[in-house]
Design a protein around this motif. Structure first.
Motif, PDB file in Angstrom:
ATOM      1  N   GLY A  56       0.797  -1.225   0.000  1.00 13.78           N
ATOM      2  CA  GLY A  56       0.000   0.000   0.000  1.00 13.78           C
ATOM      3  C   GLY A  56       0.823   1.265   0.000  1.00 13.78           C
ATOM      4  N   GLY A  57       0.187   2.377   0.374  1.00 13.93           N
ATOM      5  CA  GLY A  57       0.841   3.676   0.345  1.00 13.93           C
ATOM      6  C   GLY A  57       0.461   4.440  -0.912  1.00 13.93           C
ATOM      7  N   ASN A  58       1.016   5.640  -1.068  1.00 14.00           N
ATOM      8  CA  ASN A  58       0.717   6.423  -2.263  1.00 14.00           C
ATOM      9  C   ASN A  58       1.427   5.817  -3.483  1.00 14.00           C
ATOM     10  N   HIS A  59       1.179   6.403  -4.635  1.00 10.01           N
ATOM     11  CA  HIS A  59       1.713   5.833  -5.883  1.00 10.01           C
ATOM     12  C   HIS A  59       3.244   5.776  -5.865  1.00 10.01           C
ATOM     13  N   LYS A  60       3.880   6.840  -5.391  1.00 11.08           N
ATOM     14  CA  LYS A  60       5.344   6.891  -5.339  1.00 11.08           C
ATOM     15  C   LYS A  60       5.899   5.771  -4.460  1.00 11.08           C
ATOM     16  N   LYS A  61       5.236   5.545  -3.316  1.00  6.11           N
ATOM     17  CA  LYS A  61       5.687   4.503  -2.389  1.00  6.11           C
ATOM     18  C   LYS A  61       5.518   3.115  -3.001  1.00  6.11           C
ATOM     19  N   LYS A  62       4.440   2.923  -3.741  1.00  2.00           N
ATOM     20  CA  LYS A  62       4.202   1.637  -4.392  1.00  2.00           C
ATOM     21  C   LYS A  62       5.290   1.348  -5.432  1.00  2.00           C
ATOM     22  N   VAL A  63       5.647   2.370  -6.200  1.00  2.00           N
ATOM     23  CA  VAL A  63       6.709   2.209  -7.202  1.00  2.00           C
ATOM     24  C   VAL A  63       8.019   1.836  -6.512  1.00  2.00           C
ATOM     25  N   GLU A  64       8.323   2.529  -5.434  1.00  2.00           N
ATOM     26  CA  GLU A  64       9.555   2.277  -4.677  1.00  2.00           C
ATOM     27  C   GLU A  64       9.585   0.842  -4.151  1.00  2.00           C
ATOM     28  N   ASN A  65       8.479   0.399  -3.560  1.00  2.00           N
ATOM     29  CA  ASN A  65       8.427  -0.960  -3.009  1.00  2.00           C
ATOM     30  C   ASN A  65       8.504  -2.023  -4.097  1.00  2.00           C
ATOM     31  N   ALA A  66       7.925  -1.739  -5.253  1.00  2.00           N
ATOM     32  CA  ALA A  66       7.993  -2.682  -6.366  1.00  2.00           C
ATOM     33  C   ALA A  66       9.433  -2.823  -6.862  1.00  2.00           C
ATOM     34  N   ILE A  67      10.173  -1.716  -6.897  1.00  2.00           N
ATOM     35  CA  ILE A  67      11.580  -1.750  -7.313  1.00  2.00           C
ATOM     36  C   ILE A  67      12.386  -2.611  -6.343  1.00  2.00           C
ATOM     37  N   TYR A  68      12.184  -2.389  -5.056  1.00  5.66           N
ATOM     38  CA  TYR A  68      12.875  -3.202  -4.052  1.00  5.66           C
ATOM     39  C   TYR A  68      12.582  -4.678  -4.259  1.00  5.66           C
ATOM     40  N   LYS A  69      11.309  -4.987  -4.483  1.00  5.09           N
ATOM     41  CA  LYS A  69      10.890  -6.376  -4.653  1.00  5.09           C
ATOM     42  C   LYS A  69      11.547  -7.009  -5.884  1.00  5.09           C
ATOM     43  N   ILE A  70      11.614  -6.260  -6.977  1.00  7.54           N
ATOM     44  CA  ILE A  70      12.246  -6.773  -8.198  1.00  7.54           C
ATOM     45  C   ILE A  70      13.714  -7.085  -7.947  1.00  7.54           C
ATOM     46  N   MET A  71      14.417  -6.155  -7.303  1.00  4.89           N
ATOM     47  CA  MET A  71      15.846  -6.325  -7.053  1.00  4.89           C
ATOM     48  C   MET A  71      16.112  -7.544  -6.171  1.00  4.89           C
ATOM     49  N   VAL A  72      15.293  -7.707  -5.138  1.00  2.00           N
ATOM     50  CA  VAL A  72      15.462  -8.836  -4.228  1.00  2.00           C
ATOM     51  C   VAL A  72      15.091 -10.150  -4.918  1.00  2.00           C
ATOM     52  N   SER A  73      13.991 -10.155  -5.657  1.00  2.87           N
ATOM     53  CA  SER A  73      13.567 -11.374  -6.355  1.00  2.87           C
ATOM     54  C   SER A  73      14.592 -11.795  -7.394  1.00  2.87           C
ATOM     55  N   LEU A  74      15.121 -10.820  -8.132  1.00  2.00           N
ATOM     56  CA  LEU A  74      16.142 -11.129  -9.138  1.00  2.00           C
ATOM     57  C   LEU A  74      17.400 -11.660  -8.455  1.00  2.00           C
ATOM     58  N   GLY A  75      17.772 -11.028  -7.337  1.00  3.65           N
ATOM     59  CA  GLY A  75      18.943 -11.476  -6.586  1.00  3.65           C
ATOM     60  C   GLY A  75      18.797 -12.903  -6.098  1.00  3.65           C
ATOM     61  N   ILE A  76      17.618 -13.231  -5.550  1.00  4.25           N
ATOM     62  CA  ILE A  76      17.362 -14.600  -5.063  1.00  4.25           C
ATOM     63  C   ILE A  76      17.384 -15.584  -6.226  1.00  4.25           C
ATOM     64  N   ASN A  77      16.801 -15.182  -7.352  1.00  2.00           N
ATOM     65  CA  ASN A  77      16.791 -16.008  -8.548  1.00  2.00           C
ATOM     66  C   ASN A  77      18.217 -16.349  -8.996  1.00  2.00           C
ATOM     67  N   ILE A  78      19.096 -15.359  -8.912  1.00  2.00           N
ATOM     68  CA  ILE A  78      20.503 -15.566  -9.286  1.00  2.00           C
ATOM     69  C   ILE A  78      21.204 -16.448  -8.254  1.00  2.00           C
ATOM     70  N   LEU A  79      20.985 -16.163  -6.964  1.00  2.00           N
ATOM     71  CA  LEU A  79      21.666 -16.901  -5.897  1.00  2.00           C
ATOM     72  C   LEU A  79      21.334 -18.387  -5.902  1.00  2.00           C
ATOM     73  N   GLU A  80      20.149 -18.727  -6.389  1.00  2.00           N
ATOM     74  CA  GLU A  80      19.757 -20.137  -6.471  1.00  2.00           C
ATOM     75  C   GLU A  80      20.599 -20.902  -7.493  1.00  2.00           C
ATOM     76  N   ASN A  81      21.323 -20.144  -8.334  1.00  2.00           N
ATOM     77  CA  ASN A  81      22.082 -20.769  -9.408  1.00  2.00           C
ATOM     78  C   ASN A  81      23.590 -20.538  -9.311  1.00  2.00           C
ATOM     79  N   ILE A  82      24.047 -19.928  -8.215  1.00  2.00           N
ATOM     80  CA  ILE A  82      25.480 -19.731  -8.002  1.00  2.00           C
ATOM     81  C   ILE A  82      25.828 -20.133  -6.569  1.00  2.00           C
ATOM     82  N   SER A  83      27.108 -20.334  -6.324  1.00  2.00           N
ATOM     83  CA  SER A  83      27.541 -20.723  -4.978  1.00  2.00           C
ATOM     84  C   SER A  83      28.031 -19.527  -4.167  1.00  2.00           C
ATOM     85  N   GLY A  84      28.261 -18.398  -4.852  1.00  2.00           N
ATOM     86  CA  GLY A  84      28.878 -17.253  -4.190  1.00  2.00           C
ATOM     87  C   GLY A  84      27.946 -16.103  -3.886  1.00  2.00           C
TER      88      GLY A  84
END
Length: 316
Positions: free
Chosen positions: A62-90
């Motif tokens: 939730g939150g205003n539109h700006k906050k939603k955009v910010e939280n979505a960016i965080y989520k993308i970065m973390v999800s992409l990072g986890i996706n990568i970490l599942e395929n590397i050892s480091g």
């Protein structure tokens, strides 16, 4: 043995990509991302699910539109990072917003939020490197984060002053940009007959390497941003090298012999005097290339961050 296999015996090879298929293909131990690479990844069909999940997450928080955009960016970065970490050892490097490059507290706040989100998903902070631009404020933010075992990758590093300040601040890793240093000199002075030994980017990394080893600094040196395979081979023996899939393929396709170029040297018993902010600003600004390239890099990463935000905004 091909050149990639040989290089891996001398240097830790890191893939400069957020694409899991490339990571698996070249069997990289670590991976590094930046706003430009995240933007590229989000344009691929296989990552549309991550984008959809980020939108749903932002709406739920939730939150205003700006906050939603910010939280979505965080989520993308973390999800992409986890996706990568599942395929590397480091480790994977995740970059903070380039627009915070001159704001120490904002950089620390964003880094802590990212780490907290990773840890909530069960990822140990030791596997995440927070990427910060190597401004004075970025370096000092990293110094504070390192005290809490949040390791940092100082990027957009072009000057010796930046490298010196990073080592003295106990930064975990630096990424000197070999190719962008070369680009600047080639544009402004025109490098006609190419030689690795006269390549300004190669020379810069070699200087940092021998300085760090002489004074026994623990900061890892990871050469980055290459324009030709010769630059990579000229730094064989560097702690780490982050290489794009294009050059990884070139290395993999060649069996030509090459020798290790960088070796640890005799260590000094006395550390040099620490650099102060005024000295940092003075010496960094004496290097026209470093000033131009640091500001240009921040602008470019900032622009790609804004593009990603616009994509998210339209979806919201």
């Amino acid at each position: 043995m091909n050149q990639l296999e040989a290089l891996k015996k001398m240097t830790t090879v890191v893939i400069d990509s957020g694409d899991v298929e490339s990571i698996l293909k070249y069997k990289s131990q670590d991976a590094t991302t930046n706003p430009s690479l995240v933007l590229q990844a989000m344009s691929l069909k296989i990552y549309q699910t991550l984008l959809d999940e980020a939108i749903s997450y932002a709406r739920k928080i939730g939150g205003n539109h700006k906050k939603k955009v910010e939280n979505a960016i965080y989520k993308i970065m973390v999800s992409l990072g986890i996706n990568i970490l599942e395929n590397i050892s480091g480790q994977v490097s995740i970059e903070v917003d380039a627009r915070n490059s001159f704001d120490k507290e904002a950089s620390i706040k964003q880094a802590n939020k990212l780490i907290n989100m990773f840890e909530t998903k069960g990822v140990n902070r030791s596997r995440i490197l927070i990427k910060l631009a190597a401004t004075w404020e970025g370096i000092k933010a990293a110094e504070e984060l390192e005290k809490n075992n949040i390791h940092c990758n100082l990027t957009l590093l072009f000057s010796f002053a930046q490298a010196k300040a990073c080592a003295e601040s106990n930064v975990y890793l630096i990424s000197p940009f070999v190719g962008r240093i070369y680009d600047w000199y080639n544009k402004n002075t025109f490098i006609n007959d190419y030689s690795c030994d006269t390549d300004p980017g190669v020379i810069a990394v070699r200087k940092i390497y021998y300085y760090y080893k002489e004074y026994n600094y623990s900061t890892i040196i990871m050469g980055a941003s290459f324009r030709r395979k010769e630059q990579i081979l000229a730094l064989a023996g560097c702690d780490r090298l982050t290489i794009s899939p294009v050059f990884l393929e070139e290395l993999k396709s060649s069996t030509d012999f090459f020798e290790r170029k960088l070796f640890c040297i005799k260590k000094s018993n006395k550390l040099p005097e620490k650099i102060r902010k005024s000295d940092f600003n003075w010496f960094h600004n004496q290097d026209a290339m470093a000033v131009d390239q640091l500001s240009d890099g921040i602008r470019r990463f900032g622009a790609d961050q804004i593009k990603l935000e616009k994509i998210i905004s339209s979806r919201l």
